[in-house]
Design a protein around this motif. Structure first.
Motif, PDB file in Angstrom:
ATOM      1  N   MET A 293       8.405   8.214  16.834  1.00 13.20           N
ATOM      2  CA  MET A 293       9.113   8.023  18.101  1.00 13.20           C
ATOM      3  C   MET A 293       8.214   7.303  19.093  1.00 13.20           C
ATOM      4  O   MET A 293       7.049   7.633  19.244  1.00 13.20           O
ATOM      5  CB  MET A 293       9.557   9.363  18.681  1.00 13.20           C
ATOM      6  CG  MET A 293      10.145   9.262  20.069  1.00 13.20           C
ATOM      7  SD  MET A 293      10.831  10.824  20.631  1.00 13.20           S
ATOM      8  CE  MET A 293      12.208  10.948  19.503  1.00 13.20           C
TER       9      MET A 293
ATOM     10  N   SER B 222      10.623   6.339  25.171  1.00 15.47           N
ATOM     11  CA  SER B 222      11.957   5.904  24.773  1.00 15.47           C
ATOM     12  C   SER B 222      13.006   6.684  25.550  1.00 15.47           C
ATOM     13  O   SER B 222      12.818   7.837  25.893  1.00 15.47           O
ATOM     14  CB  SER B 222      12.164   6.110  23.266  1.00 15.47           C
ATOM     15  OG  SER B 222      12.137   7.479  22.938  1.00 15.47           O
TER      16      SER B 222
ATOM     17  N   ASP C 277      17.546   7.057  26.188  1.00 12.83           N
ATOM     18  CA  ASP C 277      18.865   6.667  25.719  1.00 12.83           C
ATOM     19  C   ASP C 277      19.941   7.468  26.436  1.00 12.83           C
ATOM     20  O   ASP C 277      19.721   8.606  26.841  1.00 12.83           O
ATOM     21  CB  ASP C 277      18.999   6.915  24.214  1.00 12.83           C
ATOM     22  CG  ASP C 277      18.067   6.053  23.394  1.00 12.83           C
ATOM     23  OD1 ASP C 277      18.309   4.841  23.307  1.00 12.83           O
ATOM     24  OD2 ASP C 277      17.096   6.593  22.854  1.00 12.83           O
TER      25      ASP C 277
ATOM     26  N   SER D 217      20.514  14.867  20.118  1.00  9.32           N
ATOM     27  CA  SER D 217      19.145  15.175  20.545  1.00  9.32           C
ATOM     28  C   SER D 217      18.381  15.916  19.448  1.00  9.32           C
ATOM     29  O   SER D 217      17.161  15.769  19.326  1.00  9.32           O
ATOM     30  CB  SER D 217      19.156  16.008  21.821  1.00  9.32           C
ATOM     31  OG  SER D 217      19.764  15.314  22.882  1.00  9.32           O
TER      32      SER D 217
ATOM     33  N   THR E  32      17.201  13.283  17.087  1.00  9.60           N
ATOM     34  CA  THR E  32      16.130  12.480  17.688  1.00  9.60           C
ATOM     35  C   THR E  32      14.810  13.233  17.704  1.00  9.60           C
ATOM     36  O   THR E  32      13.762  12.693  17.340  1.00  9.60           O
ATOM     37  CB  THR E  32      16.516  12.073  19.122  1.00  9.60           C
ATOM     38  OG1 THR E  32      17.776  11.390  19.101  1.00  9.60           O
ATOM     39  CG2 THR E  32      15.467  11.151  19.729  1.00  9.60           C
ATOM     40  N   THR E  33      14.845  14.502  18.116  1.00  7.93           N
ATOM     41  CA  THR E  33      13.611  15.274  18.181  1.00  7.93           C
ATOM     42  C   THR E  33      13.057  15.578  16.795  1.00  7.93           C
ATOM     43  O   THR E  33      11.860  15.849  16.651  1.00  7.93           O
ATOM     44  CB  THR E  33      13.815  16.579  18.974  1.00  7.93           C
ATOM     45  OG1 THR E  33      14.942  17.304  18.436  1.00  7.93           O
ATOM     46  CG2 THR E  33      14.070  16.285  20.440  1.00  7.93           C
TER      47      THR E  33
ATOM     48  N   TYR F  29       9.527  16.243  25.363  1.00 10.83           N
ATOM     49  CA  TYR F  29      10.761  15.480  25.165  1.00 10.83           C
ATOM     50  C   TYR F  29      11.765  16.046  26.157  1.00 10.83           C
ATOM     51  O   TYR F  29      11.998  17.257  26.194  1.00 10.83           O
ATOM     52  CB  TYR F  29      11.310  15.614  23.736  1.00 10.83           C
ATOM     53  CG  TYR F  29      12.529  14.760  23.497  1.00 10.83           C
ATOM     54  CD1 TYR F  29      12.415  13.496  22.934  1.00 10.83           C
ATOM     55  CD2 TYR F  29      13.799  15.210  23.864  1.00 10.83           C
ATOM     56  CE1 TYR F  29      13.539  12.700  22.743  1.00 10.83           C
ATOM     57  CE2 TYR F  29      14.916  14.421  23.675  1.00 10.83           C
ATOM     58  CZ  TYR F  29      14.791  13.164  23.112  1.00 10.83           C
ATOM     59  OH  TYR F  29      15.899  12.380  22.936  1.00 10.83           O
TER      60      TYR F  29
ATOM     61  N   SER G  41      15.574  16.264  27.634  1.00  7.76           N
ATOM     62  CA  SER G  41      16.987  16.054  27.343  1.00  7.76           C
ATOM     63  C   SER G  41      17.815  16.573  28.507  1.00  7.76           C
ATOM     64  O   SER G  41      17.682  17.732  28.910  1.00  7.76           O
ATOM     65  CB  SER G  41      17.371  16.791  26.048  1.00  7.76           C
ATOM     66  OG  SER G  41      18.705  16.507  25.690  1.00  7.76           O
TER      67      SER G  41
ATOM     68  N   ASP H  59      16.617  11.618  26.840  1.00  5.36           N
ATOM     69  CA  ASP H  59      18.021  11.250  26.631  1.00  5.36           C
ATOM     70  C   ASP H  59      18.884  11.925  27.688  1.00  5.36           C
ATOM     71  O   ASP H  59      18.522  12.961  28.237  1.00  5.36           O
ATOM     72  CB  ASP H  59      18.503  11.569  25.211  1.00  5.36           C
ATOM     73  CG  ASP H  59      18.485  13.052  24.873  1.00  5.36           C
ATOM     74  OD1 ASP H  59      19.040  13.842  25.650  1.00  5.36           O
ATOM     75  OD2 ASP H  59      17.936  13.412  23.814  1.00  5.36           O
TER      76      ASP H  59
END
Length: 204
Positions: free
Chosen positions: A1, A5, A7, A18, A21-22, A116, A118, A160
């Protein structure tokens, strides 16, 4: 990753993305989840993944996910989190954020691991965004305070954002009003994120 980033994931129904993605993160990290819900419900379908259980499955399955910082649900939601992961969840409830400034609460987020982030916009007060789920009472500025802390005090692996009223909503006037609010809040969040990354020299 790729670090930094970000999205948009569409409506909150797609928040389960999510989890996928994670799963790509290849180092220990913390999930900072801004949401009016815990997204940690037990699935009624074996091996099923949905917007309601993705964070629970991430905590159970992702060996690199150390803990989840949950921001926005009501305090009572903590008791609905399954016991096997509850000890790895830290809740900054809607009630706490109402009583204290968001900056003070953000300052209690551990800084020892990358993050990360979210965001489900159903955490926002309906004045800022309209979704197809029951909503919280956060402001865009409160969420931006969390983003600012993460960008200034740690390494952000990715961000995200989801949450809006689906396009198939029958009431055209409500849909148009919702679209205006949602575009405005999304732009405010995205622009704030971009400025923060730009200050740290991370390209879009």
């Amino acid at each position: 990753m790729c670090q930094g980033s970000r999205d948009f994931l569409d409506a909150g129904d797609f928040h389960y993305v999510s989890k996928l993605t994670t799963d790509l993160v290849e180092e220990p990290f913390r999930l900072v989840l801004v949401d009016h819900h815990t997204d940690m419900q037990e699935s009624q379908v074996p091996c099923g993944l949905s917007c309601g259980n993705w964070a629970l499955e991430a905590l159970r399955e992702n060996r690199n996910l150390v803990s989840c910082i949950l921001i926005g649900p009501p305090q009572e939601a903590l008791q609905t989190i399954p016991e096997d992961v509850r000890g790895r969840v830290r809740l900054f409830s809607q009630e706490i954020l109402e009583k204290k400034c968001a900056a003070k609460e953000a300052g209690q987020i551990p800084e020892d691991l990358p993050y990360y982030l979210s965001i489900d916009k159903d955490a926002l007060d309906p004045a800022y965004c309209l979704t197809d789920w029951d909503q919280g009472e956060l402001t865009v500025n409160q969420i931006c305070t969390v983003i600012q802390f993460l960008q200034q005090h740690g390494r952000v692996l990715g961000i995200d954002i989801c949450g809006r009223l689906p396009e198939h909503t029958g009431d055209v006037e409500k849909l148009l009003a919702a679209r205006r609010k949602n575009i405005r809040s999304s732009k405010m969040l995205y622009d704030f994120i971009e400025r923060g990354f730009a200050r740290r020299g991370i390209a879009a």
